[in-house]
Motif scaffolding. Structure first.
Motif, PDB file in Angstrom:
ATOM      1  N   SER A  36       0.926   4.148  -2.953  1.00  0.00           N
ATOM      2  CA  SER A  36       0.555   5.533  -2.640  1.00  0.00           C
ATOM      3  C   SER A  36       1.699   6.500  -2.866  1.00  0.00           C
ATOM      4  O   SER A  36       1.477   7.699  -3.097  1.00  0.00           O
ATOM      5  CB  SER A  36       0.076   5.631  -1.185  1.00  0.00           C
ATOM      6  N   GLN A  54       0.832  -1.211   0.000  1.00  0.00           N
ATOM      7  CA  GLN A  54       0.000   0.000   0.000  1.00  0.00           C
ATOM      8  C   GLN A  54       0.862   1.255   0.000  1.00  0.00           C
ATOM      9  O   GLN A  54       0.594   2.217  -0.717  1.00  0.00           O
ATOM     10  CB  GLN A  54      -0.919  -0.020   1.225  1.00  0.00           C
ATOM     11  N   ARG A  55       1.927   1.235   0.796  1.00  0.00           N
ATOM     12  CA  ARG A  55       2.799   2.417   0.877  1.00  0.00           C
ATOM     13  C   ARG A  55       3.490   2.679  -0.458  1.00  0.00           C
ATOM     14  O   ARG A  55       3.595   3.827  -0.907  1.00  0.00           O
ATOM     15  CB  ARG A  55       3.842   2.205   1.971  1.00  0.00           C
TER      16      ARG A  55
END
Length: 668
Positions: free
Chosen positions: A244, A240-241
């Protein structure tokens, strides 16, 4: 009996007088005065609405504005024209010197047209006392957003206004010039031209924001990082990091741990067409202002004929607005005198007739093209005379005619073969000539006779227009208003009879002038067919003008839901209140042509004389007529080339010219 006539109101408009708080029927707070001034100020910065306002205001600002003397005393007309910086109709042909101080009409008109944006636009007038006369020196705009209160009188007219400024006392109504657009009842803040576009404008700007966000969000696709099978929560969080943290750039890249996968996914499926919706909203904003021709390039349907229809319809609306501005500037609003009437009242009293501000070239006159002139000449409605040639050269900025060198002593050409240069008058002054009092009296008697019969003709024509307007409004076919037409045959018959009688009388008078100088002349017949053709043309022009005025009034009154019969009745009332100036001028010009036809018929049969231009019958003589007055012509052909149609061809007053050619035999 007169004593039974009502002299006091029983009902009232809608405010019960006192302080005006805004339109009682407006449901949107942002559009209720005084908040409406801020809202409309924001709306007018929209590109589409800026174009709509420019389409309305720029043609009106570039139109021809002038002061119509309307039979008033010259000193009154001159003061009004000087104070406003406007030319006098029929007198001032060229622009005057630069205006350094006082009222500049062009600037005042630009600000007055803000009434279309805000619904109303007040001005405060200021005078200076010069040599015992009140001279207008300033029309100060009082912007709508600065006005805190509008106080109303008992009859619900404006009594005074108070501005949102410290230590400023109320401004009384008699010092105000108040331009208001589409006022209803006591709503002196009017109705902005932008009001119907508010919903489309609001949705458009919201759609703009949403569309910009969608482009920023989905323009490059949505990055996603997949963790390997059996990933721990920490690995999912790392995926996810990484997703993003992705950014677009020349050196952008990503490093992934072993087993992670990167994908950039675009939008799938159908999405709303934001640009199509924005175009639709723009079209609605232009359509509400009758400016549909602005969108012809962005629509699926369109043609030259459709564009011409849109343009004609749009020009009618512009002429209507320009006429309202001119009327307010002339006579003002209820309880608030106009600019002109206030100048005249202060200096000469309320019983002195006041001139009018008039405007042309907005939509009242169709464009004169080369093709139109060719068709008119081919049909016989126009003849290629020197005046027409001069007009064409001036309109198309063509050089003046230059004559080639001629061989010495050629035979004298026939009159119809003479060139324009040969027919120009020589600057030689002569005696005043015979008394023209009888000439003026017979012309005035003929004019009075036609004007006496004209109300019956006008009533019949208004009835014809009312029927057409009612049908168009009931059918919802407002474009049909551009094709309004009336029968002019009865008017042509009356005018033709008067012209023929006057031509015969004028021939008798010309023969009497010759006999008084010892030259007997047998009176020849006048050209009846030529006079009848002029009568038909003049009657048709007046009928077309009445139809145009009716269309403009109907266009203004035919609001959505209006009944056709009611609109037609109101249009008839508007037409009934119109001045007879246009009829008087055109009929007078036709009678002048008939008078000239009779006089020149005798001169062509009489022995050669000295032919002299006389402008003694002009009430207000323009510069070209002053220059030609007293000039001796080379011969009869030259005199007829200058005055053959009953007016000096270069007169700035056009059909109002009363110039004549007098003949002097044997030096008498």
């Amino acid at each position: 009996m007169a004593t039974s006539a009502p002299t006091r109101d029983i009902g009232h408009l809608d405010s019960n007088y006192g302080i005006w708080y805004g339109d009682l029927l407006e449901q949107i707070p942002a559009l209720t005065w005084p908040l409406s001034a801020q809202t409309y100020s924001l709306m007018r910065t929209d590109p589409q609405l800026t174009a709509v306002l420019s389409a309305y205001t720029l043609p009106i600002r570039r139109a021809t504005w002038s002061v119509d003397p309307a039979g008033c005393r010259p000193e009154v007309v001159q003061m009004v024209a000087d104070d406003l910086g406007l030319p006098i109709l029929g007198v001032d042909a060229e622009p005057g010197p630069a205006r350094r101080r006082g009222v500049r009409w062009a600037d005042h008109l630009r600000l007055a047209l803000l009434s279309l944006t805000f619904g109303f636009m007040p001005f405060e007038r200021r005078y200076a006392i010069v040599n015992g006369q009140a001279r207008l020196v300033n029309l100060g705009e009082r912007m709508p957003h600065t006005i805190g209160q509008i106080q109303l009188a008992k009859d619900e007219s404006v009594q005074s206004i108070t501005q949102n400024l410290a230590a400023v006392r109320p401004i009384p109504a008699n010092r105000l010039v108040w331009y208001v657009h589409d006022r209803e009842a006591a709503n002196w803040t009017g109705r902005s031209l932008l009001r119907p576009a508010y919903g489309a404008w609001l949705l458009k700007h919201e759609t703009w924001r949403v569309h910009a966000t969608s482009i920023r969000r989905f323009g490059m696709g949505v990055p996603s990082v997949s963790a390997p099978t059996g990933a721990t929560p920490a690995q999912v969080a790392e995926a996810q990091r990484l997703a993003s943290a992705m950014r677009v750039g020349d050196r952008a890249g990503v490093g992934l741990p072993d087993g992670f996968k990167l994908a950039i996914t675009g939008m799938t499926g159908s999405v709303p067409d934001a640009m199509g919706f924005i175009r639709y909203l723009d079209q609605q904003m232009s359509r509400q202002a009758l400016a549909g021709l602005m969108d012809l390039g962005d629509t699926s349907n369109g043609s030259r004929a459709l564009g011409d229809s849109f343009l004609d319809f749009f020009l009618l609306s512009l002429q209507s607005i320009a006429d309202e501005i001119a009327d307010t500037a002339t006579v003002g609003q209820q309880g608030m005198p106009g600019i002109i009437t206030d100048i005249v009242d202060l200096n000469w009293g309320p019983d002195e007739p006041a001139p009018r501000i008039v405007v042309s070239d907005v939509g009242s006159r169709q464009e004169v093209t080369a093709a139109a002139i060719e068709q008119l000449i081919r049909s016989g409605a126009l003849s290629p005379d020197p005046a027409l040639e001069a007009y064409v050269r001036e309109a198309w900025r063509l050089p003046e005619r230059t004559e080639p060198a001629r061989a010495p002593a050629p035979p004298a050409p026939a009159r119809e073969e003479q060139t324009l240069a040969a027919s120009r008058p020589r600057p030689v002054r002569a005696a005043a000539g015979p008394d023209l009092g009888a000439v003026q009296e017979s012309w005035q008697a003929a004019l009075d006779s036609v004007l006496e019969a004209w109300p019956g003709i006008a009533e019949e024509q208004r009835g014809q227009l009312a029927d057409q307007i009612e049908q168009a409004v009931e059918a919802g076919d407002l474009a049909a208003l551009a094709a309004l037409a009336v029968d002019s045959e009865a008017a042509a018959d009356i005018l033709a009879v008067a012209m023929l009688e006057l031509a015969e009388t004028s021939a008798e008078q010309m023969a009497a002038e010759a006999a008084a100088q010892g030259v007997p002349v047998e009176q020849p017949p006048v050209e009846e067919d030529q006079l009848s053709a002029v009568a038909v043309a003049v009657a048709a022009l007046l009928a077309a003008g009445l139809a145009g005025a009716a269309a403009a009034a109907a266009l203004r009154l035919a609001v959505p839901g209006a009944a056709g019969a009611a609109v037609a009745a109101e249009v008839v009332a508007v037409l009934s209140a119109l001045s007879d100036r246009a009829v008087r001028d055109q009929v007078g010009g036709a009678l002048s042509a008939a008078q000239a036809a009779g006089r020149f018929a005798v001169l062509r049969s009489a022995p050669k004389a000295t032919y002299v231009a006389s402008e003694k019958l002009d009430r207000s003589t323009c510069k070209p007529c002053r220059e030609i007055d007293g000039t001796t012509f080379k011969d009869l052909a030259a005199a007829e080339a200058a005055y053959g149609n009953g007016a000096y061809t270069k007169c700035l007053g056009g059909v109002r010219c009363r110039g004549q050619v007098v003949a002097i035999w044997n030096g008498s």
